[in-house]
Design a protein around this motif. Structure first.
Motif, PDB file in Angstrom:
ATOM      1  N   LEU A  99      52.442   4.623  88.320  1.00  0.00           N
ATOM      2  CA  LEU A  99      51.957   5.470  89.057  1.00  0.00           C
ATOM      3  C   LEU A  99      50.492   5.077  89.177  1.00  0.00           C
ATOM      4  N   THR A 100      49.881   4.469  88.310  1.00  0.00           N
ATOM      5  CA  THR A 100      48.523   4.093  88.252  1.00  0.00           C
ATOM      6  C   THR A 100      48.202   2.567  88.054  1.00  0.00           C
ATOM      7  N   GLN A 101      47.000   2.029  88.398  1.00  0.00           N
ATOM      8  CA  GLN A 101      46.697   0.769  88.460  1.00  0.00           C
ATOM      9  C   GLN A 101      46.389   0.422  87.165  1.00  0.00           C
ATOM     10  N   GLY A 102      45.855   1.031  86.214  1.00  0.00           N
ATOM     11  CA  GLY A 102      45.240   0.907  84.851  1.00  0.00           C
ATOM     12  C   GLY A 102      46.008   1.333  83.752  1.00  0.00           C
ATOM     13  N   ALA A 103      46.067   0.453  82.724  1.00  0.00           N
ATOM     14  CA  ALA A 103      46.974   1.192  81.599  1.00  0.00           C
ATOM     15  C   ALA A 103      46.238   2.414  80.957  1.00  0.00           C
ATOM     16  N   ARG A 104      44.916   2.477  81.036  1.00  0.00           N
ATOM     17  CA  ARG A 104      44.165   3.511  80.404  1.00  0.00           C
ATOM     18  C   ARG A 104      44.654   4.884  81.132  1.00  0.00           C
ATOM     19  N   ALA A 105      44.635   4.756  82.515  1.00  0.00           N
ATOM     20  CA  ALA A 105      45.278   5.812  83.030  1.00  0.00           C
ATOM     21  C   ALA A 105      46.614   6.328  82.788  1.00  0.00           C
ATOM     22  N   ALA A 106      47.563   5.240  82.660  1.00  0.00           N
ATOM     23  CA  ALA A 106      49.110   5.287  82.394  1.00  0.00           C
ATOM     24  C   ALA A 106      49.182   5.983  81.029  1.00  0.00           C
ATOM     25  N   ALA A 133      53.796   1.646  73.464  1.00  0.00           N
ATOM     26  CA  ALA A 133      54.519   0.503  73.469  1.00  0.00           C
ATOM     27  C   ALA A 133      54.718   0.295  75.143  1.00  0.00           C
ATOM     28  N   VAL A 134      55.439   1.231  75.795  1.00  0.00           N
ATOM     29  CA  VAL A 134      56.141   0.933  76.977  1.00  0.00           C
ATOM     30  C   VAL A 134      54.663   0.598  77.802  1.00  0.00           C
ATOM     31  N   VAL A 135      53.625   1.371  77.933  1.00  0.00           N
ATOM     32  CA  VAL A 135      52.558   1.116  78.678  1.00  0.00           C
ATOM     33  C   VAL A 135      51.955  -0.308  78.275  1.00  0.00           C
ATOM     34  N   ARG A 136      51.887  -0.842  77.103  1.00  0.00           N
ATOM     35  CA  ARG A 136      51.502  -1.936  76.846  1.00  0.00           C
ATOM     36  C   ARG A 136      52.156  -3.106  77.384  1.00  0.00           C
ATOM     37  N   HIS A 137      53.533  -3.057  77.387  1.00  0.00           N
ATOM     38  CA  HIS A 137      54.348  -4.199  77.868  1.00  0.00           C
ATOM     39  C   HIS A 137      54.575  -4.200  79.337  1.00  0.00           C
ATOM     40  N   THR A 138      54.058  -3.078  80.189  1.00  0.00           N
ATOM     41  CA  THR A 138      54.373  -2.941  81.407  1.00  0.00           C
ATOM     42  C   THR A 138      53.126  -2.916  82.322  1.00  0.00           C
ATOM     43  N   ARG A 139      52.287  -1.691  82.249  1.00  0.00           N
ATOM     44  CA  ARG A 139      51.016  -1.785  83.205  1.00  0.00           C
ATOM     45  C   ARG A 139      49.967  -2.694  82.358  1.00  0.00           C
ATOM     46  N   GLN A 140      49.789  -2.792  81.265  1.00  0.00           N
ATOM     47  CA  GLN A 140      48.975  -3.516  80.563  1.00  0.00           C
ATOM     48  C   GLN A 140      48.977  -5.149  81.086  1.00  0.00           C
ATOM     49  N   ASN A 141      50.384  -5.448  80.991  1.00  0.00           N
ATOM     50  CA  ASN A 141      50.637  -6.787  81.417  1.00  0.00           C
ATOM     51  C   ASN A 141      50.176  -7.160  82.834  1.00  0.00           C
ATOM     52  N   GLU A 200      36.583  -5.605  76.087  1.00  0.00           N
ATOM     53  CA  GLU A 200      36.541  -6.960  75.806  1.00  0.00           C
ATOM     54  C   GLU A 200      37.829  -7.804  76.377  1.00  0.00           C
ATOM     55  N   SER A 201      38.689  -7.161  76.025  1.00  0.00           N
ATOM     56  CA  SER A 201      40.120  -7.930  76.219  1.00  0.00           C
ATOM     57  C   SER A 201      40.188  -8.105  77.640  1.00  0.00           C
ATOM     58  N   SER A 202      39.640  -7.068  78.562  1.00  0.00           N
ATOM     59  CA  SER A 202      39.987  -7.054  80.070  1.00  0.00           C
ATOM     60  C   SER A 202      38.995  -8.069  80.623  1.00  0.00           C
ATOM     61  N   GLY A 203      37.899  -8.432  80.072  1.00  0.00           N
ATOM     62  CA  GLY A 203      36.927  -9.375  80.540  1.00  0.00           C
ATOM     63  C   GLY A 203      35.796  -8.513  81.231  1.00  0.00           C
ATOM     64  N   ARG A 204      35.808  -7.465  81.236  1.00  0.00           N
ATOM     65  CA  ARG A 204      34.651  -6.694  81.550  1.00  0.00           C
ATOM     66  C   ARG A 204      33.457  -6.763  81.092  1.00  0.00           C
ATOM     67  N   ALA A 205      33.646  -6.717  79.714  1.00  0.00           N
ATOM     68  CA  ALA A 205      32.640  -6.987  78.636  1.00  0.00           C
ATOM     69  C   ALA A 205      31.799  -8.270  78.776  1.00  0.00           C
ATOM     70  N   GLU A 206      32.635  -9.292  79.295  1.00  0.00           N
ATOM     71  CA  GLU A 206      32.127 -10.551  79.333  1.00  0.00           C
ATOM     72  C   GLU A 206      31.017 -10.668  80.634  1.00  0.00           C
ATOM     73  N   ALA A 207      31.436  -9.905  81.586  1.00  0.00           N
ATOM     74  CA  ALA A 207      30.751  -9.860  82.851  1.00  0.00           C
ATOM     75  C   ALA A 207      29.201  -8.950  82.447  1.00  0.00           C
TER      76      ALA A 207
END
Length: 543
Positions: free
Chosen positions: A183-190, A99-107, A382-389
């Motif tokens: 620490l990281t630029q990506g939610a997955r890494a966090a 939940a914390v990562v979802r509302h911080t780094r993912q945003n 998909e949600s990040s837009g990479r799948a669309e590319a």
């Protein structure tokens, strides 16, 4: 006057709206698991002799201590804490970090934080709102666990001490996730960093119990010092129903205060969207394998596959190493053998067949968790837009999603095989004929495959049908299958309800396998997967 915390209240309400499904599902499933465990204590261990027998085996069996806890006594409350409390704290940890990562780094990763930050919102408002929501969720979780245990007839003081310990562990892990998000630029890494810390905390608690000191009575233990290094260990050190040491709550509260202050300081030192740890630059030229959807899926999933493979193999080595000691204990204890027989699906098999079937059922559940996590990576793409590319090129939708499905399924097949090999080789080295042991255990391991693939098919079907809800619903299906299936009988769940889980229909040993249920589960898994592929091909992308 605007401050660094301006807008926290509104962002907290936004976070609650976004999590109106996920947080209640996490909270209610955790409370339900605790309530089931508490209500089943009397039926599973009706007499003092039964409880003493189980605990005397537990203090001599490292595998049981790793997955349960150091026993503190034979009362209803103490047996409930022994059986389920550490796992409830583990669930609170994962709920909080996600939940914390979802509302911080993912945003930040999706650009929402930058858009919101362009308005009259303070620098620390986003992080403050995330922590406020997660702390509130853990307070609710603590209260509901206390009420659930009290409703089962357990002492109120111990019940609320147990709930407070679980909630405090969740709050401590929320602060850890807040630092990881800086620490990281990506939610997955966090999420990976935070999940690793949660796993290490559970492992430390388990090792502290394994190396703890058995008391003179022969059935209670005092955990070793590493327990004090783990938020989950702190939950157990509160000793609910065995003294209720409320002062231990000072430790998670202090950790939360220190790490929260550190996360705010780190937030002030970095740019929005950036992490303090620089991303490693990739190669100048892409590998030729990335020209295919299958190669891309492998590139995205290889870290997850490797991590789960190491975990499953290590678990298999542990099971194989303790098998002889467990055999000696089980040979003279019908009560514990009966509990393992329930976990293995019944049938009254030989002691070691029962033990290995129970352990491989647990491994099957872990592999199902891997599959759900891996397949839901498609939703993140998909949600990040990479799948669309990617799909804007000549790559078709079926090939793209099919690549994720092939990589995930191949990994699951390999992990089940590695589990059988690791257990068989270690156990066979002492029992004799390792090759025969591996062959026998491989048959038992692959009996789990149809049930595991049903959860994979469910994840794909949900991704195709309701992409925005797929993550929460897929994990809810996994938790229900885990609770109702292999552990349903231990928790006193009625058989009609347990049958909902595919793991309830897995035979204990190959000799028990019949074609009909295995074929039905296999066909259902294929149907779910095909449905998901078809629905994804026909729907719009949901960013």
């Amino acid at each position: 006057m605007s401050t660094a915390y301006t807008g926290t209240g509104r962002l907290a309400r936004l976070a609650l709206r976004r999590d109106r499904v996920q947080l209640p599902v996490w909270i209610l499933s955790t409370v339900a698991l605790g309530a089931f465990a508490g209500s089943a204590t009397d039926s599973q261990y009706p007499t003092e002799a039964d409880r003493l027998a189980v605990l005397r085996v537990a203090v001599e069996t490292p595998g049981l201590l790793m997955f349960r806890a150091a026993p503190t006594g034979t009362s209803d409350g103490q047996m409930t804490a022994f059986g389920i409390l550490a796992f409830l704290a583990l669930m609170a940890g994962f709920m909080s970090t996600l939940a914390v990562v979802r509302h911080t780094r993912q945003n930040e990763e999706t650009g929402r934080a930058e858009m919101i930050g362009a308005t009259a919102v303070g620098r620390h408002a986003n992080l403050s709102a995330a922590l406020a929501v997660v702390v509130g969720a853990n307070v609710v979780l603590a209260a509901l666990i206390g009420l659930a245990f009290t409703g089962n007839g357990l002492p109120a003081a111990g019940s609320f001490a147990a709930g407070a310990g679980v909630g405090a562990a969740g709050i401590a892990f929320a602060a850890i996730a807040a630092v990881a998000a800086q620490l990281t630029q990506g939610a997955r890494a966090a999420n990976g960093i935070a999940a690793t810390v949660v796993g290490v905390a559970y492992l430390l608690r388990g090792l502290a119990d394994v190396f703890g000191e058995v008391q003179p009575d022969g059935y209670t233990m005092t955990s070793a010092w590493p327990s004090w290094l783990s938020p989950i260990g702190w939950t157990m050190q509160m000793r609910p129903f065995a003294g209720d040491r409320w002062w231990v709550l000072v430790l998670p509260v202090a950790l939360f205060a220190v790490l929260t202050a550190a996360s705010f300081a780190l937030t002030a030192r970095r740019d929005v969207g950036m992490g303090l740890l620089a991303d490693r630059p990739g190669p100048a030229r892409a590998s030729a394998a990335l020209l295919s959807p299958l190669g891309l899926a492998w590139r995205l999933q290889r870290g997850t596959v490797l991590g789960w493979t190491v975990t499953i193999t290590a678990f298999g080595l542990l099971v194989g190493s303790i098998a002889n000691a467990v055999a000696d204990e089980l040979a003279t204890n019908e009560n514990v053998t009966g509990r393992l027989d329930d976990l293995a699906g019944g049938g009254g098999h030989a002691v070691m067949d029962t033990f290995f079937a129970a352990m491989l059922t647990t491994i099957g559940v872990l592999v199902a968790g891997y599959l759900v996590q891996t397949l839901l990576r498609a939703r993140a793409e998909e949600s990040s837009g990479r799948a669309e590319a990617v799909l804007a090129t000549a790559t078709g939708r079926l090939a793209w999603l099919g690549g994720h499905l092939v990589v995930a399924t191949a990994g699951a097949v390999a992990m089940l095989g590695l589990a059988a090999v690791s257990i068989g080789l270690v156990y066979g080295a002492s029992a004799g004929d390792p090759a025969a042991q591996v062959r026998h255990l491989a048959g038992t391991a692959y009996l789990q495959l149809p049930a595991v693939l049903i959860l994979a098919g469910l994840a794909v079907a949900l991704f195709g049908l309701v992409p925005r809800l797929s993550v929460g619903l897929a994990w809810s299906g996994f938790v229900l299958s885990f609770v109702l299936g292999p552990y349903g009988s231990l928790l006193g769940v009625p058989e009609a309800v347990r049958d909902v889980s595919p793991f309830s229909h897995v035979p204990a040993v190959p000799a028990d396998a019949t074609l009909a249920p295995m074929a039905v589960m296999s066909v259902l898994a294929l149907a779910l997967g095909a449905t998901g592929l078809t629905l994804f091909r026909r729907r719009n992308l949901a960013s």
